[in-house]
Scaffold this motif. Structure first.
Motif, PDB file in Angstrom:
ATOM      1  N   ILE A  69       6.778  19.559  81.859  1.00 22.00           N
ATOM      2  CA  ILE A  69       7.286  18.501  82.733  1.00 22.00           C
ATOM      3  C   ILE A  69       7.472  19.075  84.130  1.00 22.00           C
ATOM      4  CG2 ILE A  69       9.181  16.907  83.177  1.00 22.00           C
ATOM      5  CD1 ILE A  69       9.724  16.883  80.177  1.00 22.00           C
ATOM      6  N   SER A  70       7.040  18.317  85.113  1.00 26.20           N
ATOM      7  CA  SER A  70       7.216  18.737  86.501  1.00 26.20           C
ATOM      8  C   SER A  70       7.540  17.498  87.327  1.00 26.20           C
ATOM      9  CB  SER A  70       5.954  19.425  87.023  1.00 26.20           C
ATOM     10  OG  SER A  70       4.841  18.543  86.970  1.00 26.20           O
ATOM     11  N   ARG A  71       7.976  17.745  88.550  1.00 29.75           N
ATOM     12  CA  ARG A  71       8.275  16.616  89.408  1.00 29.75           C
ATOM     13  C   ARG A  71       7.748  16.849  90.801  1.00 29.75           C
ATOM     14  NH1 ARG A  71      14.390  15.854  88.614  1.00 29.75           N
ATOM     15  NH2 ARG A  71      13.930  13.904  89.663  1.00 29.75           N
ATOM     16  N   GLU A  72       7.366  15.792  91.443  1.00 22.16           N
ATOM     17  CA  GLU A  72       6.891  15.834  92.821  1.00 22.16           C
ATOM     18  C   GLU A  72       7.745  14.843  93.590  1.00 22.16           C
ATOM     19  OE1 GLU A  72       2.633  15.830  95.241  1.00 22.16           O
ATOM     20  OE2 GLU A  72       2.687  15.341  93.123  1.00 22.16           O
ATOM     21  N   ASN A  73       8.828  15.356  94.169  1.00 21.52           N
ATOM     22  CA  ASN A  73       9.813  14.471  94.788  1.00 21.52           C
ATOM     23  C   ASN A  73       9.227  13.657  95.938  1.00 21.52           C
ATOM     24  OD1 ASN A  73      11.830  15.267  93.003  1.00 21.52           O
ATOM     25  ND2 ASN A  73      12.485  16.954  94.319  1.00 21.52           N
ATOM     26  N   ALA A  74       8.311  14.241  96.672  1.00 23.86           N
ATOM     27  CA  ALA A  74       7.716  13.518  97.797  1.00 23.86           C
ATOM     28  C   ALA A  74       6.989  12.260  97.340  1.00 23.86           C
ATOM     29  CB  ALA A  74       6.762  14.433  98.548  1.00 23.86           C
ATOM     30  N   LYS A  75       6.531  12.273  96.091  1.00 19.40           N
ATOM     31  CA  LYS A  75       5.827  11.111  95.546  1.00 19.40           C
ATOM     32  C   LYS A  75       6.695  10.314  94.593  1.00 19.40           C
ATOM     33  CE  LYS A  75       1.122  12.872  95.994  1.00 19.40           C
ATOM     34  NZ  LYS A  75      -0.177  13.106  95.301  1.00 19.40           N
ATOM     35  N   ASN A  76       7.973  10.715  94.464  1.00 22.86           N
ATOM     36  CA  ASN A  76       8.876  10.017  93.551  1.00 22.86           C
ATOM     37  C   ASN A  76       8.274   9.923  92.148  1.00 22.86           C
ATOM     38  OD1 ASN A  76      11.188   9.532  94.984  1.00 22.86           O
ATOM     39  ND2 ASN A  76      10.959   7.318  95.045  1.00 22.86           N
ATOM     40  N   THR A  77       7.698  11.019  91.706  1.00 21.24           N
ATOM     41  CA  THR A  77       6.971  11.013  90.438  1.00 21.24           C
ATOM     42  C   THR A  77       7.318  12.236  89.598  1.00 21.24           C
ATOM     43  OG1 THR A  77       5.134   9.806  91.457  1.00 21.24           O
ATOM     44  CG2 THR A  77       4.680  10.909  89.366  1.00 21.24           C
ATOM     45  N   VAL A  78       7.425  12.010  88.314  1.00 23.41           N
ATOM     46  CA  VAL A  78       7.591  13.078  87.332  1.00 23.41           C
ATOM     47  C   VAL A  78       6.381  13.030  86.405  1.00 23.41           C
ATOM     48  CG1 VAL A  78       8.948  13.849  85.347  1.00 23.41           C
ATOM     49  CG2 VAL A  78      10.103  13.150  87.447  1.00 23.41           C
ATOM     50  N   TYR A  79       5.892  14.214  86.037  1.00 25.11           N
ATOM     51  CA  TYR A  79       4.700  14.308  85.220  1.00 25.11           C
ATOM     52  C   TYR A  79       5.008  14.929  83.860  1.00 25.11           C
ATOM     53  CZ  TYR A  79       2.604  13.751  89.822  1.00 25.11           C
ATOM     54  OH  TYR A  79       2.265  13.293  91.075  1.00 25.11           O
ATOM     55  N   LEU A  80       4.218  14.541  82.891  1.00 21.97           N
ATOM     56  CA  LEU A  80       4.248  15.176  81.579  1.00 21.97           C
ATOM     57  C   LEU A  80       2.832  15.633  81.283  1.00 21.97           C
ATOM     58  CD1 LEU A  80       5.691  15.909  78.917  1.00 21.97           C
ATOM     59  CD2 LEU A  80       5.044  13.639  78.057  1.00 21.97           C
ATOM     60  N   GLN A  81       2.611  16.933  81.437  1.00 21.70           N
ATOM     61  CA  GLN A  81       1.314  17.527  81.153  1.00 21.70           C
ATOM     62  C   GLN A  81       1.283  17.876  79.676  1.00 21.70           C
ATOM     63  OE1 GLN A  81      -1.538  18.308  83.056  1.00 21.70           O
ATOM     64  NE2 GLN A  81      -2.425  18.989  81.111  1.00 21.70           N
ATOM     65  N   MET A  82       0.324  17.332  78.967  1.00 13.68           N
ATOM     66  CA  MET A  82       0.236  17.546  77.522  1.00 13.68           C
ATOM     67  C   MET A  82      -1.073  18.259  77.202  1.00 13.68           C
ATOM     68  SD  MET A  82       1.689  13.869  76.160  1.00 13.68           S
ATOM     69  CE  MET A  82       0.293  12.952  76.815  1.00 13.68           C
ATOM     70  N   ASN A  83      -0.965  19.453  76.660  1.00 11.43           N
ATOM     71  CA  ASN A  83      -2.127  20.245  76.282  1.00 11.43           C
ATOM     72  C   ASN A  83      -2.196  20.399  74.771  1.00 11.43           C
ATOM     73  OD1 ASN A  83      -2.713  20.694  79.046  1.00 11.43           O
ATOM     74  ND2 ASN A  83      -1.353  22.472  79.086  1.00 11.43           N
ATOM     75  N   SER A  84      -3.357  20.776  74.302  1.00 10.74           N
ATOM     76  CA  SER A  84      -3.557  21.025  72.868  1.00 10.74           C
ATOM     77  C   SER A  84      -3.006  19.874  72.031  1.00 10.74           C
ATOM     78  CB  SER A  84      -2.873  22.340  72.470  1.00 10.74           C
ATOM     79  OG  SER A  84      -3.371  23.415  73.223  1.00 10.74           O
ATOM     80  N   LEU A  85      -3.389  18.692  72.399  1.00  8.04           N
ATOM     81  CA  LEU A  85      -2.859  17.506  71.719  1.00  8.04           C
ATOM     82  C   LEU A  85      -3.295  17.452  70.264  1.00  8.04           C
ATOM     83  CD1 LEU A  85      -3.226  14.964  74.625  1.00  8.04           C
ATOM     84  CD2 LEU A  85      -1.114  15.443  73.385  1.00  8.04           C
ATOM     85  N   LYS A  86      -2.405  16.928  69.453  1.00 12.57           N
ATOM     86  CA  LYS A  86      -2.628  16.808  68.021  1.00 12.57           C
ATOM     87  C   LYS A  86      -2.550  15.340  67.626  1.00 12.57           C
ATOM     88  CE  LYS A  86      -0.047  21.134  67.390  1.00 12.57           C
ATOM     89  NZ  LYS A  86       1.112  21.760  66.705  1.00 12.57           N
ATOM     90  N   PRO A  87      -3.159  14.979  66.539  1.00 11.54           N
ATOM     91  CA  PRO A  87      -3.062  13.572  66.098  1.00 11.54           C
ATOM     92  C   PRO A  87      -1.623  13.112  65.933  1.00 11.54           C
ATOM     93  CG  PRO A  87      -4.816  14.683  64.910  1.00 11.54           C
ATOM     94  CD  PRO A  87      -4.113  15.740  65.709  1.00 11.54           C
ATOM     95  N   GLU A  88      -0.725  14.019  65.548  1.00 10.77           N
ATOM     96  CA  GLU A  88       0.674  13.640  65.377  1.00 10.77           C
ATOM     97  C   GLU A  88       1.393  13.399  66.700  1.00 10.77           C
ATOM     98  OE1 GLU A  88      -0.911  16.283  64.052  1.00 10.77           O
ATOM     99  OE2 GLU A  88       0.418  18.055  63.957  1.00 10.77           O
ATOM    100  N   ASP A  89       0.733  13.672  67.812  1.00 13.76           N
ATOM    101  CA  ASP A  89       1.305  13.333  69.119  1.00 13.76           C
ATOM    102  C   ASP A  89       1.044  11.876  69.489  1.00 13.76           C
ATOM    103  OD1 ASP A  89       0.239  16.555  70.254  1.00 13.76           O
ATOM    104  OD2 ASP A  89       2.290  15.950  69.744  1.00 13.76           O
ATOM    105  N   THR A  90       0.287  11.180  68.657  1.00 12.49           N
ATOM    106  CA  THR A  90       0.007   9.777  68.912  1.00 12.49           C
ATOM    107  C   THR A  90       1.294   8.971  68.903  1.00 12.49           C
ATOM    108  OG1 THR A  90      -2.220   9.897  67.986  1.00 12.49           O
ATOM    109  CG2 THR A  90      -1.157   7.724  68.017  1.00 12.49           C
TER     110      THR A  90
END
Length: 120
Positions: A69-90
């Motif tokens: 999780i990261s945030r970019e305050n200038a864009k008023n946005t928070v991100y969730l970067q998801m790697n190595s996704l698994k079917p159970e992450d659905t």
């Protein structure tokens, strides 16, 4: 504050996806922001959160090392970067925000969800 989650989609197992949570109506940088998910037929579960002042992140055990999780305050946005996704992450992924820090994290404001589907 109003939240808008986006970036969901259909990916294959092992691939990556980045979700965004954009805020409007208030200064997002002063909010703690969390991500939750809810799979079909299951209860909503906490994924992770990012605090402010100081900025720190913490995650549920099942995503540690895979999600960031990261945030970019200038864009008023928070991100969730998801790697190595698994079917159970659905699941449908939601972002939530609060001015106060709660432990365990809970959101006072919620965005609509964005669907993430991981195929095997």
């Amino acid at each position: 504050v109003q939240l808008q989650a986006s970036g969901g989609g259909l990916v294959q197992a092992g691939e990556s996806l980045t979700l965004s949570c954009a805020a409007s109506g208030s200064t997002f940088s002063s909010y703690h922001v969390g991500w939750f998910r809810q799979a079909s037929g299951k209860e909503r579960e906490f994924v992770g959160a990012i605090t402010w002042r100081p900025t720190s992140t913490y995650y549920a055990d099942f995503v540690k090392g895979r999600f960031t999780i990261s945030r970019e305050n200038a864009k008023n946005t928070v991100y969730l970067q998801m790697n190595s996704l698994k079917p159970e992450d659905t699941a449908v992924y939601y972002c939530a925000a609060s001015r106060n820090f709660y432990s365990p994290f809970r959101g006072d404001y919620w965005g609509q969800g964005t669907q993430v589907t991981v195929s095997s």
